[in-house]
Structure formats: structure tokens, C-alpha cells
Design an enzyme around this catalytic site. Structure first.
Site, mmCIF file in Angstrom:
data_model
loop_
_atom_site.group_PDB
_atom_site.id
_atom_site.type_symbol
_atom_site.label_atom_id
_atom_site.label_comp_id
_atom_site.label_asym_id
_atom_site.label_seq_id
_atom_site.Cartn_x
_atom_site.Cartn_y
_atom_site.Cartn_z
ATOM 1 N N SER A 84 0.856 -1.192 0.000
ATOM 2 C CA SER A 84 0.000 0.000 0.000
ATOM 3 C C SER A 84 0.889 1.238 0.000
ATOM 4 O O SER A 84 2.027 1.197 0.498
ATOM 5 C CB SER A 84 -0.867 -0.007 1.262
ATOM 6 N N TYR A 95 -2.150 -1.235 10.544
ATOM 7 C CA TYR A 95 -2.272 -1.489 9.098
ATOM 8 C C TYR A 95 -1.024 -1.016 8.359
ATOM 9 O O TYR A 95 -0.420 -1.760 7.575
ATOM 10 C CB TYR A 95 -3.517 -0.789 8.535
#
Ligand SMILES: NC(=O)c1ccc[n+]([C@@H]2O[C@H](COP(=O)([O-])OP(=O)(O)OC[C@H]3O[C@@H](n4cnc5c(N)ncnc54)[C@H](OP(=O)(O)O)[C@@H]3O)[C@@H](O)[C@H]2O)c1
Length: 183
Positions: A57, A76
Site C-alpha cells: 500500500s 495497518y
């Protein structure tokens, strides 16, 4: 080809995140990526070809620390930092084997990732990429030599600038003497 894609977000303040859910996130986005890569690699190396695409990401690069529109994301983002670093170093380790490794780093993509109770929760003005474009970038990437594939990045030299700055910081921080501000 192995594609390590499974993942989910836990966007919320860390203290509000259930510790079991955080552990599950690490199991899916760190441990599984490592274990599946480890299981797949011997056959790929023996065959002299293969590819591992690890879906990371843009948040693996952290983003602004207290940006008003970016979600709280400590676990995350940290799992994705693992994915990007792991992929980059593994790719370097496998040079000359015929096996390629890519960290695919999209920003916001139109998937169910952003749904809560089946409903999309993205802010109206957020820039959203279509999944097909992310895939297109990923599959073009290995043949252009991109270990880190940032599907929306126009100026590729920005990535080299980060790599160069990271290497320079590593070299500058390796001394045996305590830095003057800590004395
Ligand atoms: N969408 C974005 O904006 C975006 C941006 C950057 C990176 N990513 C990354 O892209 C990857 C794919 O996400 P997506 O956008 O396609 O989201 P998605 O539509 O929600 O799909 C997530 C996938 O991960 C699987 N998964 C979720 N939790 C799992 C668990 N506990 N165990 C096993 N599998 C699990 C899901 O399987 P089931 O369908 O069986 O639940 C589904 O196939 C993720 O790694 C995510 O972090 C997404």
C-alpha cells in the site's frame, strides 16, 4: 506466480483496536505473506523463473503523520511497511535466479476494502483508482524492472529519491560515537 493479496484495514486509533483483530491483521498481512513466499520460492528458484507479487500500500510509506483526512492506521501501515521492505530486500536477494518479487503499492482503489456493513464509506472527493489499472501497472512493472510498483506515480525519480535518502540516513546513523545532542 504467487500473489499475496488478502488483507483488510483496521482504520481506528490503536487503543480502540481489538488486540485479537490486530493479531489477525498481522497473521494475514505479515505472517501469511512470509510463509507463502517461503513455501513457493524453492520450486520457482529450481525452475529458474517465477514471480511473487505482494500487495502492499502507499501507506507503507506512512503518509503525513497527523493528516486530517488520513485514517488512524498504526497497525495497518506497519504491516504494509513490512510487506514493502520484505519485498524489496527479497527481490535483491533473488537477483540472478529468474524469480522476481514486487511490492504493489496502490493508494485508494475501488473495492470492498472501503465498505462497512456492505456500504462504501469513502469521502466524496477522494481520488480512487480502478482495480484493473492497478493490475495493469503490476503486470507491466516486473518487465520494466520496478520492484516497488506505485500505480499512480508519474515521476518515478521520486521513488529513487526515497531509496537514496533512506540509504544516506542508514550510512549517517551507523557511527560508534553518540550523536552530540544526546551527550
Ligand atoms: N482498496 C484499496 O484502496 C487498497 C489500497 C492499498 C492496498 N490495498 C490492499 O489490497 C489488497 C486487496 O484488498 P482489496 O482492496 O481487494 O479489498 P477487498 O475487496 O476487501 O478484498 C480483500 C480480500 O482479502 C481477503 N481477506 C480479508 N480478510 C481475510 C482473512 N482474515 N483471511 C483471509 N483472507 C482475507 C478477502 O477474502 P474474502 O472475500 O473471502 O473475505 C478478499 O479476497 C489488501 O492487501 C489491501 O490491504 C487495498
Amino acid at each position: 506466480m504467487l500473489v499475496n493479496n488478502a488483507g483488510f484495514q483496521t482504520y481506528m486509533p490503536f487503543v480502540d483496536l481489538s488486540i485479537d483483530r490486530a493479531g489477525e491483521e498481522i497473521a494475514v498481512q505479515v505472517t501469511a505473506v512470509m510463509r507463502l513466499s517461503h513455501a513457493a520460492l524453492p520450486a520457482m528458484i529450481a525452475r529458474g523463473e517465477g514471480a511473487i507479487i505482494n500487495v502492499s500500500s502507499m501507506l507503507s510509506f506512512r503518509g503525513s503523520l497527523n493528516h486530517p483526512f488520513l485514517p488512524k492506521r498504526s497497525v495497518y501501515a506497519a504491516t504494509k511497511a513490512f510487506v514493502t521492505t520484505f519485498s524489496e530486500l527479497l527481490a535483491a536477494e533473488l537477483q540472478g535466479t529468474g524469480v522476481r518479487v514486487q511490492a504493489l503499492c496502490p493508494a485508494v482503489v475501488r473495492t470492498e476494502f472501503h465498505d462497512i456493513d456492505g456500504k462504501p464509506v469513502l469521502r466524496p472527493n477522494v481520488l480512487v483508482m480502478e482495480p484493473a489499472d492497478v493490475v495493469k501497472a503490476s503486470l507491466a512493472g516486473p518487465w520494466q524492472g520496478d520492484t516497488i510498483c506505485i500505480s499512480a506515480l508519474e515521476e518515478r525519480e521520486r521513488l529513487s529519491a526515497v531509496t537514496d535518502a533512506s540509504r544516506a540516513l542508514f550510512d549517517a546513523g551507523r557511527g560508534a560515537e553518540l550523536a552530540s545532542r544526546y551527550r
